[in-house]
Design an enzyme around this catalytic site. Structure first.
Site, PDB file in Angstrom:
ATOM      1  N   TYR A 126     -38.798   5.479  32.256  1.00  0.00           N
ATOM      2  CA  TYR A 126     -38.393   6.167  33.495  1.00  0.00           C
ATOM      3  C   TYR A 126     -38.217   7.667  33.328  1.00  0.00           C
ATOM      4  CZ  TYR A 126     -33.917   4.756  31.359  1.00  0.00           C
ATOM      5  OH  TYR A 126     -32.902   4.504  30.488  1.00  0.00           O
ATOM      6  N   LYS A 127     -38.545   8.179  32.142  1.00  0.00           N
ATOM      7  CA  LYS A 127     -38.468   9.623  31.950  1.00  0.00           C
ATOM      8  C   LYS A 127     -39.875  10.206  32.133  1.00  0.00           C
ATOM      9  CE  LYS A 127     -34.621   8.950  28.717  1.00  0.00           C
ATOM     10  NZ  LYS A 127     -33.487   9.365  29.564  1.00  0.00           N
TER      11      LYS A 127
ATOM     12  N   PHE B  54     -28.771   9.257  20.595  1.00  0.00           N
ATOM     13  CA  PHE B  54     -28.240   8.853  21.887  1.00  0.00           C
ATOM     14  C   PHE B  54     -27.287   7.694  21.612  1.00  0.00           C
ATOM     15  CE2 PHE B  54     -28.285   6.487  25.910  1.00  0.00           C
ATOM     16  CZ  PHE B  54     -27.961   7.506  26.777  1.00  0.00           C
TER      17      PHE B  54
ATOM     18  N   ASP C 234     -37.198   5.525  18.171  1.00  0.00           N
ATOM     19  CA  ASP C 234     -36.872   5.557  19.595  1.00  0.00           C
ATOM     20  C   ASP C 234     -37.659   6.719  20.214  1.00  0.00           C
ATOM     21  OD1 ASP C 234     -35.735   6.251  22.066  1.00  0.00           O
ATOM     22  OD2 ASP C 234     -33.741   5.571  21.475  1.00  0.00           O
TER      23      ASP C 234
ATOM     24  N   ARG D 142     -29.264  21.027  30.454  1.00  0.00           N
ATOM     25  CA  ARG D 142     -30.496  20.450  29.947  1.00  0.00           C
ATOM     26  C   ARG D 142     -31.596  20.611  30.989  1.00  0.00           C
ATOM     27  NH1 ARG D 142     -30.985  14.233  27.975  1.00  0.00           N
ATOM     28  NH2 ARG D 142     -31.150  14.058  30.226  1.00  0.00           N
TER      29      ARG D 142
END
Lengths: 396, 396
Positions: free
Chosen positions: B220-221, B126, B195, B369
C-alpha cells in the site's frame, strides 16, 4: 399444485423475515451456498465505491482518522457482538480465521499455564483448525489430541490446557452443545476456544452467557461480508489482560504511533490486532452488517429450523428412496443451518443442480451441502431445490 | 520566477515518467505521503465495482473458479515479482506485513537448524518487525539481539540463525546495502530475511540476483494497492521445499479441498498461504499493479533520486538555516525514496503544511517525512513542498 408447493406458499406468506430478502442483490437462482459465501447485501456496492473513490482517492492518508479507518477493527467487532451474544469491547475484526485461531489457541495455552501440557481439538473439525492446532502444539511444546466433541468430557484432565471446538460441523451441519461443553472445559480448569464460522449469523451463540473464553469466526458466510472478508476474535473481558498474543503487531501496541522498540499491549479487545487492517474488505463488511438492523437472531433461528425441516420433508417427498442419506441431525438442538446429504455421485449431482439454478456445494467425497440463510432464502426456494434434486437423481 | 521554479519546469519537461501521473486519480494537493498510503490508480474503482457487483453479486461462489479468486495470491505475486527482481513462482500475496514477517522468520529459524540459537534484528527497525521477531524468538526458543545494520557483520556468528533487516529505514529513509549484508549473512551460514516495505516500487531490489532467502513487503505504499492491501512473501525457489510455515492453513495444503485431517504442504510459493484470501483488497491491488505496465524500475529509481536531490536543494534555498536537519543520507547508494527532516516543532509544522496542500507525515517525536513516488510526483511538486515548508517555518 403439489402439496409441497402449496405448503411453501403458506409458509412464505406467514414469514415475517421474508421482506429482508430485499436487502440483498439476488436473482432467480436458489442460492443455498450462503454457508460458503453469503450473498451481496444491497448497500455494499455504493459503500465500497465511496471508500475507494472518496476515502482513499480524495482524502487519502487523512482517512485513517477522518473516515474512521484506524478504529474500524473494534467498531465492526462491536457491530458483530450482539449477533453472537457478546457485550461491546470484546471483539476485534481482522486477519483470516486461520490466523485468529492461531492467536486464540496460543493465548489460551499461555493462560492455562506451564503445567497444562495437552491441547484437545475436534477430530471432525474443518481442516485448518486442526493444522493450526498442530502448529500451536509444536510451537508451545504441548501435545495435541484429536477427539470428537462427544468424547471431550471424558478426555479432559488436569493436563488439558485448551480445547478448540466447532460450534457447527462444516460437513454435517451438526450443532454442538456449546454451553455444556464449555462448562465441562471450565470444570477441568482448561480454556475453551470456539470456532463460530458455521453458527454466527444463523443461530444464537451466547458467548457471554455461556462463559466462552475465546472465539473466532469468519464473516463471509452467514454474515455476508464478502469473499475473504476479515475474521473476528472474541476475548472475554475478564481474560483480556491475560491475552498474550503470538502476533504482537504494532496495531495492538498501547501507543501505536509512539514507534517504541519495546512492545506494550493495548488494553481490551484491540490487543488481538496485528498489522494494518485491510480496509476495503473490512468496510465492505461494515456495510454488509447493516442488513441486521432490527433483525432478531432468535427469529432467524426459528426460520432456519423451519427451512431445514421443510427441506428435509420435501427431499423425502421428491427424491427416490435410498438415493440420499441425511447426515444432518433431526433434533433441532443438534442442527445448524445447513442440510448435508450423502449421495453416491455427489460431485456430478451438484454440477447438474447448479446447471438448473440450484446452488449448493459438494464436499468430497460424497456430500451435497445446502446452506439456508434465513435472511434471503424462502420456503419456495427450499421446495424448488428439493424438487430439482429429485429430478437430477431420477425421481418423479 | 525564482531559480528553483525555473529549474523544476525544466526538469518536469525532460521527465519521461511525467505522463504516468495520468494513471492516478489526483488533485492539486502535493502528495508526499505515498510511502505511507499510495494514491489511487485510475483503474481501481471500476475494477472493484466489477468485483463487488458481478463477481460477488452475480457469480457468487462460482467466482472462486470463474473469476480466478482462488489463484489470486500466486497470480498477483507473479505481478509483483519483476518489480523486486524475482522470477515467477516465488511470491505469494496475502495477510498483513506483520503476519508475513512471522511466517518468514519462523521458517528461517527452522531452516537454520537447532544449533543456531540467535536471531538478529535491525535495532532501528519499524516497531512491528521487532515485536514479531521477539515473539518468534520466544516461540522457537531462540535469543533475540537488536543491532544496527552496520553492526550486523560483526554480530554474525555460528550461532546466528536468521537476520531480519529493512531495506530502507522507515524513519530516516536510509537505504541499506542488501547485496553485501545478504552475502555476510550467508557467509555466516545464516538465513537473510528482508523487509521491503519502503523500497519495493521505489528502487530495484534484485531479490534473485543477490540471493535473498526470504522477503516480505507491504503493497500500500509505493505499490499503491490501497489501505491495508495484503502484503507479500518471497521464498527463494531453492528454499521452498524447506519452508516450514508456523501458519499452515488449509489454503497452503497440497489438496485444499481434500479436507484431510493431516497437513501436507503444497509445493512452491503457495506454501506461504494461510486462510481464505481477502478478495476485495487483493483484486484492488491487482488492478493497481497495472500502472506498472511498461515502466522500468531503473527509470523510477533515477527519477526518485533526482526528486529527492532537488527537494533537498529547494529546502536549502527556502528554509531558514538551522530550522531543519536532514536525516536522509546524501550519497545516492544510501538513500531510499523519502526525505526525513528533523524539526523542533515537527508535529505542528506538518499540520500547517497539510493545511496549505502539502501532505507528508509526522513521525514522533521530531521528524517530518516526505515520500517521493516517481510515478505521480513531479519536480514542481518538490519545489512547492519546499517553498511551503519555508513559509511555515518562517522563511522568505
Amino acid at each position: 399444485m403439489s402439496e409441497p408447493v402449496l405448503k411453501a406458499e403458506k409458509l412464505d406468506a406467514a414469514d415475517d423475515l421474508a421482506p429482508l430478502r430485499d436487502r440483498f442483490l439476488l436473482d432467480d437462482v436458489v442460492y443455498l451456498d450462503g454457508n460458503s459465501l453469503g450473498a451481496l447485501p444491497a448497500g455494499v456496492p455504493d459503500r465500497v465505491a465511496d471508500v475507494v473513490r472518496r476515502q482513499w482517492g480524495e482524502l487519502r492518508i487523512r482517512s485513517w482518522d477522518e473516515s474512521g479507518w484506524w478504529t474500524a477493527p473494534e467498531r465492526i467487532g462491536d457491530r458483530i457482538a450482539p449477533l453472537v451474544g457478546a457485550a461491546a469491547g470484546q471483539i476485534v475484526v481482522g486477519d483470516s480465521t486461520s490466523v485468529n485461531i492461531f492467536k486464540a489457541l496460543v493465548a489460551a495455552v499461555r493462560m492455562a499455564g506451564e503445567d497444562r501440557t495437552e491441547i484437545l481439538v475436534d477430530a471432525s473439525t474443518f481442516p485448518t483448525d486442526g493444522y493450526i492446532a498442530s502448529s500451536v502444539a509444536r510451537l508451545t511444546g504441548r501435545t495435541l489430541r484429536a477427539v470428537t466433541p462427544a468424547e471431550v468430557p471424558a478426555a479432559l484432565s488436569g493436563r488439558t490446557a485448551a480445547v478448540l471446538l466447532n460450534h457447527v460441523d462444516y460437513r454435517t451441519g451438526r450443532l454442538h452443545d456449546l454451553p455444556s461443553l464449555t462448562a465441562a472445559v471450565h470444570a477441568a480448569g482448561a480454556v475453551a476456544v470456539w470456532d463460530l464460522c458455521h453458527s454466527a449469523g444463523a443461530l444464537p451463540v451466547g458467548l457471554d452467557e455461556h462463559g466462552v473464553d475465546l472465539a473466532v469466526g469468519c464473516t463471509y458466510k452467514y454474515l455476508n461480508g464478502g469473499p475473504g472478508a476479515p475474521a473476528y476474535l472474541y476475548v472475554r473481558r475478564s481474560l483480556q489482560d491475560r491475552f498474550d498474543s503470538p502476533l504482537p503487531g504494532w496495531n495492538s501496541h498501547v501507543e501505536p504511533f509512539g514507534m517504541r522498540p519495546e512492545y506494550a499491549p493495548a488494553p481490551g479487545a484491540l490487543r488481538g490486532r496485528v498489522g494494518t487492517p485491510d480496509i476495503l474488505s473490512m468496510l465492505a463488511l461494515e456495510a454488509a452488517l447493516e442488513v441486521w438492523d432490527g433483525v432478531s437472531i432468535d427469529a432467524v433461528r426459528a426460520k432456519s429450523l423451519a427451512l431445514t425441516d421443510f427441506f428435509l420433508e420435501c427431499v423425502a417427498a421428491y427424491v427416490p428412496g435410498g438415493r440420499v442419506e441425511s447426515l444432518t441431525p433431526v433434533p433441532h438442538e443438534e442442527r445448524g443451518s445447513q442440510v448435508a446429504l450423502r449421495c453416491a455421485d455427489a460431485g456430478d449431482a451438484m454440477k447438474r443442480l447448479i446447471e438448473r439454478g440450484v446452488v449448493g456445494d459438494f464436499r468430497a467425497p460424497d456430500v451435497l451441502r445446502f446452506g439456508f440463510t434465513p435472511l434471503y432464502v424462502g420456503f419456495a426456494d427450499a421446495e424448488r431445490a428439493a424438487r430439482v434434486l429429485g429430478e437430477v437423481l431420477g425421481g418423479a
